[in-house]
Write a protein that holds these residues in place. Structure first.
Motif, PDB file in Angstrom:
ATOM      1  N   ARG A 140       0.749  -1.135  -0.109  1.00  0.00           N
ATOM      2  CA  ARG A 140       0.040   0.099   0.008  1.00  0.00           C
ATOM      3  C   ARG A 140       0.973   1.086  -0.026  1.00  0.00           C
ATOM      4  N   THR A 141       1.852   1.139   0.422  1.00  0.00           N
ATOM      5  CA  THR A 141       2.965   2.300   0.438  1.00  0.00           C
ATOM      6  C   THR A 141       3.810   2.349  -0.691  1.00  0.00           C
ATOM      7  N   GLY A 142       3.785   1.548  -1.575  1.00  0.00           N
ATOM      8  CA  GLY A 142       4.356   1.607  -2.937  1.00  0.00           C
ATOM      9  C   GLY A 142       5.766   0.854  -2.984  1.00  0.00           C
ATOM     10  N   GLU A 143       5.942   0.017  -1.953  1.00  0.00           N
ATOM     11  CA  GLU A 143       7.216  -0.837  -1.957  1.00  0.00           C
ATOM     12  C   GLU A 143       6.909  -2.085  -2.425  1.00  0.00           C
ATOM     13  N   THR A 144       7.986  -2.780  -3.139  1.00  0.00           N
ATOM     14  CA  THR A 144       7.758  -3.927  -3.887  1.00  0.00           C
ATOM     15  C   THR A 144       7.490  -5.187  -3.017  1.00  0.00           C
ATOM     16  N   GLU A 145       6.655  -5.810  -3.199  1.00  0.00           N
ATOM     17  CA  GLU A 145       6.147  -6.922  -2.288  1.00  0.00           C
ATOM     18  C   GLU A 145       6.806  -7.973  -2.812  1.00  0.00           C
ATOM     19  N   GLN A 146       6.517  -8.348  -4.120  1.00  0.00           N
ATOM     20  CA  GLN A 146       7.027  -9.765  -4.775  1.00  0.00           C
ATOM     21  C   GLN A 146       7.042  -9.193  -6.354  1.00  0.00           C
ATOM     22  N   SER A 147       8.007  -9.932  -7.134  1.00  0.00           N
ATOM     23  CA  SER A 147       8.299  -9.909  -8.510  1.00  0.00           C
ATOM     24  C   SER A 147       8.296 -10.986  -9.187  1.00  0.00           C
ATOM     25  N   ALA A 148       7.791 -11.159 -10.604  1.00  0.00           N
ATOM     26  CA  ALA A 148       7.965 -12.191 -11.453  1.00  0.00           C
ATOM     27  C   ALA A 148       8.267 -11.673 -12.627  1.00  0.00           C
ATOM     28  N   VAL A 149       9.459 -12.456 -13.272  1.00  0.00           N
ATOM     29  CA  VAL A 149       9.946 -12.190 -14.514  1.00  0.00           C
ATOM     30  C   VAL A 149       9.871 -13.394 -15.228  1.00  0.00           C
ATOM     31  N   THR A 150       9.459 -13.312 -16.675  1.00  0.00           N
ATOM     32  CA  THR A 150       9.259 -14.648 -17.256  1.00  0.00           C
ATOM     33  C   THR A 150       9.612 -14.214 -18.990  1.00  0.00           C
ATOM     34  N   ASP A 151      10.140 -15.348 -19.554  1.00  0.00           N
ATOM     35  CA  ASP A 151      10.163 -15.337 -21.153  1.00  0.00           C
ATOM     36  C   ASP A 151       8.944 -16.166 -21.626  1.00  0.00           C
ATOM     37  N   LYS A 152       7.949 -16.217 -20.792  1.00  0.00           N
ATOM     38  CA  LYS A 152       6.719 -17.105 -21.389  1.00  0.00           C
ATOM     39  C   LYS A 152       7.049 -18.706 -21.480  1.00  0.00           C
ATOM     40  N   LYS A 153       8.246 -19.027 -21.032  1.00  0.00           N
ATOM     41  CA  LYS A 153       8.648 -20.406 -20.906  1.00  0.00           C
ATOM     42  C   LYS A 153       8.755 -20.986 -19.491  1.00  0.00           C
ATOM     43  N   GLU A 154       9.603 -19.942 -18.654  1.00  0.00           N
ATOM     44  CA  GLU A 154       9.923 -20.147 -17.452  1.00  0.00           C
ATOM     45  C   GLU A 154       9.444 -19.071 -16.539  1.00  0.00           C
ATOM     46  N   ILE A 155       9.120 -18.950 -15.430  1.00  0.00           N
ATOM     47  CA  ILE A 155       8.894 -17.747 -14.696  1.00  0.00           C
ATOM     48  C   ILE A 155       9.673 -17.642 -13.305  1.00  0.00           C
ATOM     49  N   ILE A 156      10.277 -16.703 -12.869  1.00  0.00           N
ATOM     50  CA  ILE A 156      11.247 -16.573 -11.851  1.00  0.00           C
ATOM     51  C   ILE A 156      10.450 -15.787 -10.867  1.00  0.00           C
ATOM     52  N   ILE A 157      10.380 -16.313  -9.627  1.00  0.00           N
ATOM     53  CA  ILE A 157       9.621 -15.428  -8.701  1.00  0.00           C
ATOM     54  C   ILE A 157      10.673 -14.842  -7.594  1.00  0.00           C
ATOM     55  N   LEU A 158      10.774 -13.419  -7.504  1.00  0.00           N
ATOM     56  CA  LEU A 158      11.790 -12.869  -6.595  1.00  0.00           C
ATOM     57  C   LEU A 158      10.866 -12.252  -5.304  1.00  0.00           C
ATOM     58  N   ASP A 159      11.862 -12.111  -4.367  1.00  0.00           N
ATOM     59  CA  ASP A 159      11.035 -11.532  -2.892  1.00  0.00           C
ATOM     60  C   ASP A 159      11.070 -10.017  -3.159  1.00  0.00           C
ATOM     61  N   GLU A 160      10.952  -9.355  -1.890  1.00  0.00           N
ATOM     62  CA  GLU A 160      10.764  -8.034  -1.841  1.00  0.00           C
ATOM     63  C   GLU A 160      12.300  -7.347  -2.106  1.00  0.00           C
ATOM     64  N   ALA A 161      13.260  -8.045  -1.889  1.00  0.00           N
ATOM     65  CA  ALA A 161      14.590  -7.731  -1.942  1.00  0.00           C
ATOM     66  C   ALA A 161      15.031  -7.914  -3.394  1.00  0.00           C
ATOM     67  N   GLY A 162      14.229  -8.793  -4.129  1.00  0.00           N
ATOM     68  CA  GLY A 162      14.930  -9.276  -5.544  1.00  0.00           C
ATOM     69  C   GLY A 162      15.637 -10.407  -5.464  1.00  0.00           C
ATOM     70  N   ALA A 163      15.729 -11.125  -4.494  1.00  0.00           N
ATOM     71  CA  ALA A 163      16.557 -12.436  -4.336  1.00  0.00           C
ATOM     72  C   ALA A 163      15.370 -13.525  -4.905  1.00  0.00           C
ATOM     73  N   HIS A 164      16.089 -14.456  -5.489  1.00  0.00           N
ATOM     74  CA  HIS A 164      15.428 -15.624  -6.117  1.00  0.00           C
ATOM     75  C   HIS A 164      14.629 -16.357  -5.029  1.00  0.00           C
ATOM     76  N   VAL A 165      13.485 -16.669  -5.481  1.00  0.00           N
ATOM     77  CA  VAL A 165      12.527 -17.389  -4.604  1.00  0.00           C
ATOM     78  C   VAL A 165      12.493 -18.890  -5.144  1.00  0.00           C
ATOM     79  N   THR A 166      11.792 -19.134  -6.429  1.00  0.00           N
ATOM     80  CA  THR A 166      11.661 -20.280  -6.968  1.00  0.00           C
ATOM     81  C   THR A 166      11.652 -19.948  -8.505  1.00  0.00           C
TER      82      THR A 166
END
Length: 254
Positions: free
Chosen positions: A127-153
């Motif tokens: 709600r305050t505009g800080e990153t909560e989670q990120s997902a980056v994909t090439d539409k083959k795989e998707i990488i989930i990142l935490d709020e600090a940008g570290a790889h989760v899965t």
């Protein structure tokens, strides 16, 4: 009386008569001396005529744009054309999910898309505009990142997408195939926008609502309704075909 005397007498009498006639003839009146001509009176200067005052041009009010009404087939075609012209996109979004009219979830964030590399990034924000989670994909795989940008899965793109309540939100660059799998109808239209309703030609039953701007047919709102569940994503501050930052996709995919 002798004839010579008579002749002399007649001559004298004739001369006297002529003299009398000459004396009785009126003499011409003496000419009056010419009077000096009066000096010419100075004439008043001729004033130049005042320039004609031009009336300001009357401005005509701009004519309102004609309200164009589109058929479902025309809207579907315009959406396909817009999608083919799209090379990059960055936009903010706000998504809500409700069940039987009661809101059960709400999220907001940003979405970035690069057609040439088929990259997509989704950042959900607090709600305050800080990153909560990120997902980056090439539409083959998707990488989930935490709020600090570290790889989760890392997940399969297909598996992850199937679990999303509003899959059409991630279908930029693929709307032609999406439209071709559905029957199209028009729900409503205004001079500014039109709502296109897509229903699947086969399989699971649902209704996909795309609110298209009549200016460029950008889908400013994407909603899907299945039974009593409604998920709606509203896009704002969209930047289309503008360069994206080099590190947008984090270098996860080459």
């Amino acid at each position: 009386m002798k004839p010579s005397i008579n002749n002399l007498f007649l001559a004298v009498l004739l001369a006297c008569s002529l003299a009398a006639c000459t004396d009785d003839k009126p003499q011409p009146a003496p000419e009056k001396p010419q009077e000096a001509a009066e000096p010419a009176k100075p004439q008043a200067p001729v004033q130049a005529a005042a320039p004609a005052v031009q009336k300001p041009a009357v401005k005509t009010a701009p004519q309102p744009k004609k309200d164009v009404t589109y058929t479902a087939e025309q809207l579907a075609q315009r959406l396909k054309e817009w999608d083919k012209k799209l090379s990059t996109l960055s936009t903010q979004f706000e998504q809500t999910t409700s069940y039987d009219g009661v809101q059960v979830s709400r999220s907001r964030g940003t979405l970035s898309y690069d057609r040439d590399r088929n990259f997509l990034r989704l950042d959900t924000l607090t709600r305050t505009g800080e990153t909560e989670q990120s997902a980056v994909t090439d539409k083959k795989e998707i990488i989930i990142l935490d709020e600090a940008g570290a790889h989760v899965t890392t997940l399969s793109w297909t598996d992850w997408q199937q679990g999303q309540p509003n899959q059409a939100l991630f279908d930029f660059g693929n709307y032609t195939a999406l439209v071709d799998k559905h029957n199209a109808a028009v729900k409503s239209q205004t001079p500014q926008e039109a709502v296109l309703v897509l229903t699947p030609k086969e399989g699971e039953e649902y209704e996909l609502y795309l609110t298209l701007s009549k200016q460029d047919f950008f889908p400013a709102e994407i909603a899907i309704k299945s039974d009593l569940m409604l998920t709606k994503a509203t896009l704002s501050a969209a930047r289309k075909n503008a360069p994206l930052a080099e590190n947008t996709f984090g270098g996860f995919f080459k």
